[in-house]
Design an enzyme around this catalytic site. Structure first.
Site, mmCIF file in Angstrom:
data_model
loop_
_atom_site.group_PDB
_atom_site.id
_atom_site.type_symbol
_atom_site.label_atom_id
_atom_site.label_comp_id
_atom_site.label_asym_id
_atom_site.label_seq_id
_atom_site.Cartn_x
_atom_site.Cartn_y
_atom_site.Cartn_z
ATOM 1 C CB SER A 171 -0.956 -0.075 1.193
ATOM 2 O OG SER A 171 -1.951 0.887 1.108
ATOM 3 C CG ASP A 213 -7.514 -2.338 -3.445
ATOM 4 O OD1 ASP A 213 -8.154 -1.518 -2.757
ATOM 5 O OD2 ASP A 213 -6.274 -2.441 -3.418
ATOM 6 C CG HIS A 233 -6.068 -1.755 0.193
ATOM 7 N ND1 HIS A 233 -5.593 -1.299 -1.024
ATOM 8 C CD2 HIS A 233 -5.270 -1.188 1.127
ATOM 9 C CE1 HIS A 233 -4.561 -0.505 -0.821
ATOM 10 N NE2 HIS A 233 -4.345 -0.422 0.477
HETATM 11 C C1 MLT Z 1 -1.284 5.870 -0.152
HETATM 12 O O1 MLT Z 1 -1.630 6.841 0.493
HETATM 13 O O2 MLT Z 1 -0.122 5.573 -0.396
HETATM 14 C C2 MLT Z 1 -2.388 5.029 -0.654
HETATM 15 O O3 MLT Z 1 -3.591 5.739 -0.607
HETATM 16 C C3 MLT Z 1 -2.502 3.777 0.087
HETATM 17 C C4 MLT Z 1 -2.664 3.975 1.568
HETATM 18 O O4 MLT Z 1 -1.666 4.064 2.259
HETATM 19 O O5 MLT Z 1 -3.796 4.013 2.056
#
Ligand code: MLT
Length: 219
Positions: free
Chosen positions: A111, A161, A192
């Protein structure tokens, strides 16, 4: 006095085990994680690899991240560039200090961690020899495509996701392919969050791309 780049990030380093994986895994957590989060994943992805696991320096309501965002999926590009620079300096210093400079450095990020690894690939393409990006997206529009010729990159995307729609994963894969990378886009029937099937598939991919049989680790 200049800051020692190794002190920029709280981090864990686990030395490699002799005669096992040739890799250093750069483990990069998601929003709200820390340097301990991804450590258990390391030996599973590549048994005996050296592990380098920093904690993101930005806080969002107390939750560590690797760069600021303006909203979900909308990134503060100036901060992203600055934070990618810091991480590149840290990784370069760590390779030398921990005496793992000759080993291929492969990021494994989830992420937000996948997104800062993606920024490293675009802005500092020499820092990583490969990457596993779970649930990542295009972190920044590259002004000129970097040279990622032949670099093995695994994108682990979830079909359901809610944060990253399938077209966004496809677009990210296309950007990396356009820069010459050797991209594997792997879909799972998940959201996710990471599932065991993601981790198993990434481990098999990694073993196929970087093998201990070759001195440079490449298959
Ligand atoms: C980010 O902010 O890098 C993406 O939205 C994924 C997350 O960390 O939620």
């Amino acid at each position: 006095m200049a800051v020692d780049p190794l002190t920029l990030f709280h981090h864990r380093f686990v030395p490699p085990e002799p005669n096992r994986s040739p890799l250093v895994l750069l483990l990069l957590h998601g929003t709200g994680g820390d340097e301990d989060d991804m450590l258990p994943l390391g030996p599973y992805l590549a048994a005996g690899a050296a592990l380098l696991s920093p904690r993101g320096r930005v806080l969002e309501n107390g939750a560590p991240r690797f760069f600021r965002r303006i909203a979900e999926g909308v990134f503060d590009e100036e901060d992203l560039v600055h934070r990618a620079d810091e991480l590149a300096q840290f990784v370069t210093a760590a390779r030398e200090r921990y005496d793992v400079g000759s080993r291929p450095m492969v990021a494994a990020g989830f992420s937000n961690g996948a997104n800062i690894a993606g920024a490293l690939l675009l802005l500092h393409p020499k820092v990583l020899d490969g990457a596993i990006l779970f649930r990542g997206m295009t972190p920044i529009a590259a002004k000129a495509p970097p040279d990622l010729a032949g670099k093995p990159i695994y994108l682990g995307a979830g079909r359901n996701d809610p944060l990253i729609r399938p077209y966004a994963s496809e677009a990210w894969a296309e950007t990396l392919r356009g820069a010459g990378a050797d991209v594997t886009l792997q879909w799972s029937d998940t959201g996710h969050a990471l599932a065991q099937e993601d981790i198993d598939a990434a481990r098999d991919w990694l073993a196929g791309k970087f093998s201990p049989a070759r001195p440079d680790g490449r298959s």
